[in-house]
Design a protein around this motif. Sequence first.
Motif, PDB file in Angstrom:
ATOM      1  N   ARG A 189     138.447  24.836  74.509  1.00 53.39           N
ATOM      2  CA  ARG A 189     138.527  23.458  74.992  1.00 53.39           C
ATOM      3  C   ARG A 189     138.275  23.356  76.488  1.00 53.39           C
ATOM      4  NH1 ARG A 189     143.650  21.721  71.125  1.00 53.39           N
ATOM      5  NH2 ARG A 189     142.369  20.957  69.402  1.00 53.39           N
ATOM      6  N   LYS A 190     138.604  24.394  77.200  1.00 52.29           N
ATOM      7  CA  LYS A 190     138.404  24.386  78.637  1.00 52.29           C
ATOM      8  C   LYS A 190     136.944  24.614  79.016  1.00 52.29           C
ATOM      9  CE  LYS A 190     140.180  26.465  82.886  1.00 52.29           C
ATOM     10  NZ  LYS A 190     141.125  27.462  83.473  1.00 52.29           N
ATOM     11  N   LYS A 191     136.290  25.583  78.359  1.00 49.27           N
ATOM     12  CA  LYS A 191     134.930  25.960  78.727  1.00 49.27           C
ATOM     13  C   LYS A 191     133.853  25.321  77.856  1.00 49.27           C
ATOM     14  CE  LYS A 191     136.289  30.407  80.703  1.00 49.27           C
ATOM     15  NZ  LYS A 191     136.033  31.873  80.724  1.00 49.27           N
ATOM     16  N   ARG A 192     134.280  24.711  76.716  1.00 47.30           N
ATOM     17  CA  ARG A 192     133.347  24.039  75.810  1.00 47.30           C
ATOM     18  C   ARG A 192     132.302  24.992  75.220  1.00 47.30           C
ATOM     19  NH1 ARG A 192     135.617  19.293  74.193  1.00 47.30           N
ATOM     20  NH2 ARG A 192     136.518  18.212  75.969  1.00 47.30           N
ATOM     21  N   ARG A 193     132.656  26.245  75.074  1.00 46.32           N
ATOM     22  CA  ARG A 193     131.779  27.197  74.388  1.00 46.32           C
ATOM     23  C   ARG A 193     132.632  28.269  73.721  1.00 46.32           C
ATOM     24  NH1 ARG A 193     130.772  28.559  79.875  1.00 46.32           N
ATOM     25  NH2 ARG A 193     131.487  30.663  80.418  1.00 46.32           N
ATOM     26  N   LEU A 194     132.084  28.887  72.701  1.00 45.41           N
ATOM     27  CA  LEU A 194     132.827  29.862  71.916  1.00 45.41           C
ATOM     28  C   LEU A 194     133.022  31.156  72.712  1.00 45.41           C
ATOM     29  CD1 LEU A 194     134.031  30.353  69.061  1.00 45.41           C
ATOM     30  CD2 LEU A 194     131.844  31.439  68.457  1.00 45.41           C
ATOM     31  N   PRO A 195     134.270  31.587  72.924  1.00 47.49           N
ATOM     32  CA  PRO A 195     134.527  32.855  73.629  1.00 47.49           C
ATOM     33  C   PRO A 195     134.299  34.032  72.679  1.00 47.49           C
ATOM     34  CG  PRO A 195     136.600  31.835  73.030  1.00 47.49           C
ATOM     35  CD  PRO A 195     135.524  30.875  72.617  1.00 47.49           C
ATOM     36  N   ILE A 196     133.055  34.431  72.553  1.00 47.66           N
ATOM     37  CA  ILE A 196     132.662  35.419  71.550  1.00 47.66           C
ATOM     38  C   ILE A 196     133.376  36.757  71.731  1.00 47.66           C
ATOM     39  CG2 ILE A 196     130.711  36.766  70.668  1.00 47.66           C
ATOM     40  CD1 ILE A 196     128.935  34.362  71.254  1.00 47.66           C
ATOM     41  N   ALA A 197     133.397  37.276  72.953  1.00 51.45           N
ATOM     42  CA  ALA A 197     134.023  38.577  73.198  1.00 51.45           C
ATOM     43  C   ALA A 197     135.507  38.555  72.848  1.00 51.45           C
ATOM     44  CB  ALA A 197     133.826  38.982  74.654  1.00 51.45           C
ATOM     45  N   ASP A 198     136.181  37.453  73.200  1.00 57.65           N
ATOM     46  CA  ASP A 198     137.611  37.333  72.892  1.00 57.65           C
ATOM     47  C   ASP A 198     137.845  37.272  71.381  1.00 57.65           C
ATOM     48  OD1 ASP A 198     138.595  37.253  75.577  1.00 57.65           O
ATOM     49  OD2 ASP A 198     137.807  35.229  75.741  1.00 57.65           O
ATOM     50  N   LEU A 199     136.988  36.522  70.681  1.00 53.91           N
ATOM     51  CA  LEU A 199     137.121  36.419  69.230  1.00 53.91           C
ATOM     52  C   LEU A 199     136.850  37.763  68.569  1.00 53.91           C
ATOM     53  CD1 LEU A 199     137.530  34.853  66.621  1.00 53.91           C
ATOM     54  CD2 LEU A 199     135.148  34.077  66.757  1.00 53.91           C
ATOM     55  N   ALA A 200     135.889  38.501  69.094  1.00 48.56           N
ATOM     56  CA  ALA A 200     135.576  39.821  68.553  1.00 48.56           C
ATOM     57  C   ALA A 200     136.786  40.749  68.662  1.00 48.56           C
ATOM     58  CB  ALA A 200     134.374  40.415  69.277  1.00 48.56           C
ATOM     59  N   ARG A 201     137.431  40.747  69.817  1.00 50.74           N
ATOM     60  CA  ARG A 201     138.612  41.594  70.013  1.00 50.74           C
ATOM     61  C   ARG A 201     139.774  41.127  69.135  1.00 50.74           C
ATOM     62  NH1 ARG A 201     136.949  41.312  75.465  1.00 50.74           N
ATOM     63  NH2 ARG A 201     138.354  39.558  75.840  1.00 50.74           N
ATOM     64  N   TYR A 202     139.946  39.829  69.051  1.00 49.08           N
ATOM     65  CA  TYR A 202     141.072  39.266  68.301  1.00 49.08           C
ATOM     66  C   TYR A 202     140.927  39.497  66.793  1.00 49.08           C
ATOM     67  CZ  TYR A 202     144.679  35.841  67.019  1.00 49.08           C
ATOM     68  OH  TYR A 202     145.791  35.229  66.503  1.00 49.08           O
ATOM     69  N   SER A 203     139.702  39.434  66.300  1.00 52.51           N
ATOM     70  CA  SER A 203     139.472  39.530  64.854  1.00 52.51           C
ATOM     71  C   SER A 203     139.006  40.903  64.395  1.00 52.51           C
ATOM     72  CB  SER A 203     138.416  38.499  64.438  1.00 52.51           C
ATOM     73  OG  SER A 203     137.162  38.809  65.042  1.00 52.51           O
ATOM     74  N   GLY A 204     138.551  41.738  65.342  1.00 51.23           N
ATOM     75  CA  GLY A 204     138.028  43.045  64.962  1.00 51.23           C
ATOM     76  C   GLY A 204     136.627  42.965  64.386  1.00 51.23           C
ATOM     77  N   THR A 205     135.945  41.861  64.628  1.00 48.07           N
ATOM     78  CA  THR A 205     134.579  41.649  64.132  1.00 48.07           C
ATOM     79  C   THR A 205     133.572  42.021  65.224  1.00 48.07           C
ATOM     80  OG1 THR A 205     135.366  39.813  62.773  1.00 48.07           O
ATOM     81  CG2 THR A 205     132.988  39.962  63.131  1.00 48.07           C
ATOM     82  N   PRO A 206     132.486  42.693  64.864  1.00 41.32           N
ATOM     83  CA  PRO A 206     131.473  43.056  65.862  1.00 41.32           C
ATOM     84  C   PRO A 206     130.928  41.824  66.589  1.00 41.32           C
ATOM     85  CG  PRO A 206     131.101  44.258  63.835  1.00 41.32           C
ATOM     86  CD  PRO A 206     132.163  43.256  63.540  1.00 41.32           C
ATOM     87  N   THR A 207     130.714  41.968  67.888  1.00 41.31           N
ATOM     88  CA  THR A 207     130.203  40.868  68.704  1.00 41.31           C
ATOM     89  C   THR A 207     128.869  40.349  68.176  1.00 41.31           C
ATOM     90  OG1 THR A 207     131.289  41.778  70.659  1.00 41.31           O
ATOM     91  CG2 THR A 207     129.544  40.176  71.035  1.00 41.31           C
ATOM     92  N   LYS A 208     127.992  41.253  67.744  1.00 41.35           N
ATOM     93  CA  LYS A 208     126.675  40.858  67.254  1.00 41.35           C
ATOM     94  C   LYS A 208     126.778  39.963  66.028  1.00 41.35           C
ATOM     95  CE  LYS A 208     123.949  44.762  68.975  1.00 41.35           C
ATOM     96  NZ  LYS A 208     123.078  45.906  68.599  1.00 41.35           N
ATOM     97  N   THR A 209     127.747  40.258  65.177  1.00 44.23           N
ATOM     98  CA  THR A 209     127.944  39.443  63.964  1.00 44.23           C
ATOM     99  C   THR A 209     128.344  38.020  64.330  1.00 44.23           C
ATOM    100  OG1 THR A 209     128.634  41.390  62.697  1.00 44.23           O
ATOM    101  CG2 THR A 209     129.239  39.227  61.809  1.00 44.23           C
ATOM    102  N   ILE A 210     129.243  37.901  65.303  1.00 42.01           N
ATOM    103  CA  ILE A 210     129.691  36.575  65.740  1.00 42.01           C
ATOM    104  C   ILE A 210     128.564  35.827  66.446  1.00 42.01           C
ATOM    105  CG2 ILE A 210     131.329  35.323  67.195  1.00 42.01           C
ATOM    106  CD1 ILE A 210     133.282  37.641  66.781  1.00 42.01           C
ATOM    107  N   GLU A 211     127.843  36.530  67.300  1.00 37.51           N
ATOM    108  CA  GLU A 211     126.748  35.913  68.044  1.00 37.51           C
ATOM    109  C   GLU A 211     125.686  35.365  67.106  1.00 37.51           C
ATOM    110  OE1 GLU A 211     124.441  34.283  70.692  1.00 37.51           O
ATOM    111  OE2 GLU A 211     126.324  35.230  71.291  1.00 37.51           O
ATOM    112  N   LYS A 212     125.382  36.095  66.050  1.00 37.75           N
ATOM    113  CA  LYS A 212     124.347  35.682  65.105  1.00 37.75           C
ATOM    114  C   LYS A 212     124.683  34.345  64.447  1.00 37.75           C
ATOM    115  CE  LYS A 212     121.755  37.341  61.083  1.00 37.75           C
ATOM    116  NZ  LYS A 212     121.598  38.439  60.087  1.00 37.75           N
ATOM    117  N   ASN A 213     125.973  34.110  64.220  1.00 35.16           N
ATOM    118  CA  ASN A 213     126.401  32.873  63.539  1.00 35.16           C
ATOM    119  C   ASN A 213     127.271  32.005  64.443  1.00 35.16           C
ATOM    120  OD1 ASN A 213     125.412  33.491  60.679  1.00 35.16           O
ATOM    121  ND2 ASN A 213     126.694  35.284  61.091  1.00 35.16           N
TER     122      ASN A 213
END
Length: 243
Positions: A189-213
């Motif tokens: 909400r503060k930056k108005r964009r998806l914090p991909i690196a933070d989500l990757a660490r929080y969920s254990g999902t590869p950054t590339k997978t999140i970035e792709k979608n």
Amino acid sequence: MNEEELRQIIKKAKSGDQVSREKVLSHFRSFVLNVASRITHRFLTWSDDESSIGLNALNKAIDHYDEKMGKHFLSYSYLLISRELIDFFRKERKFNHLSLEEGRPIDGEGEEGETSPYEWEEALRRHQWEEGRAELIQEILLYESELEKYHLSFHELPDISPKHKDTRQNCFKLAQTFATSPELVEKLRKKRRLPIADLARYSGTPTKTIEKNRKYILAVIILLLHPDLERLKEYIRKGGDET
């Protein structure tokens, strides 16, 4: 215009600040035209009476809106625009979804002013269907306005949606995981964009997978976080392959 800015400008407009009122009316002109067009089922311009009625309804919404209602300002505005247009159609004898006003007997039976049980039943069924449809349109318009804040478009959703069912389900689960983290939500909400690196660490999902979608995940997160989009959430859960 973010939520806090909107809240403050509406407060000023309600207190008599004409400049603030004009800012709200100007900012949501396209919203009004879109709502009026959808309700009337035809393309409208600002030369049409229905558009002016919609803008007047938005002006009324500014005066009567209260956060304690538990509704978003645009949700409340939609209801007022809808009511004003329905009243207009009734006065112009164009509103024919419910044929109860005349109370004419069927096949010459019954007395003046009476309607058969079937007429009432059918009218109620149509009214309920129209209400459900109107609520869904209202949510779509509200969702459109929320997506725009994050530089997304409702019309691009089919293109950014993953083609495979498993991928869509995994993205939905990622969005759910994200929505449960106050820290991640605050960053979004503060930056108005998806914090991909933070989500990757929080969920254990590869950054590339999140970035792709990224866009699809973000669109689902926005939907899940909004309190006034229950019909669309249900669609995502059922029609959107969530099991």
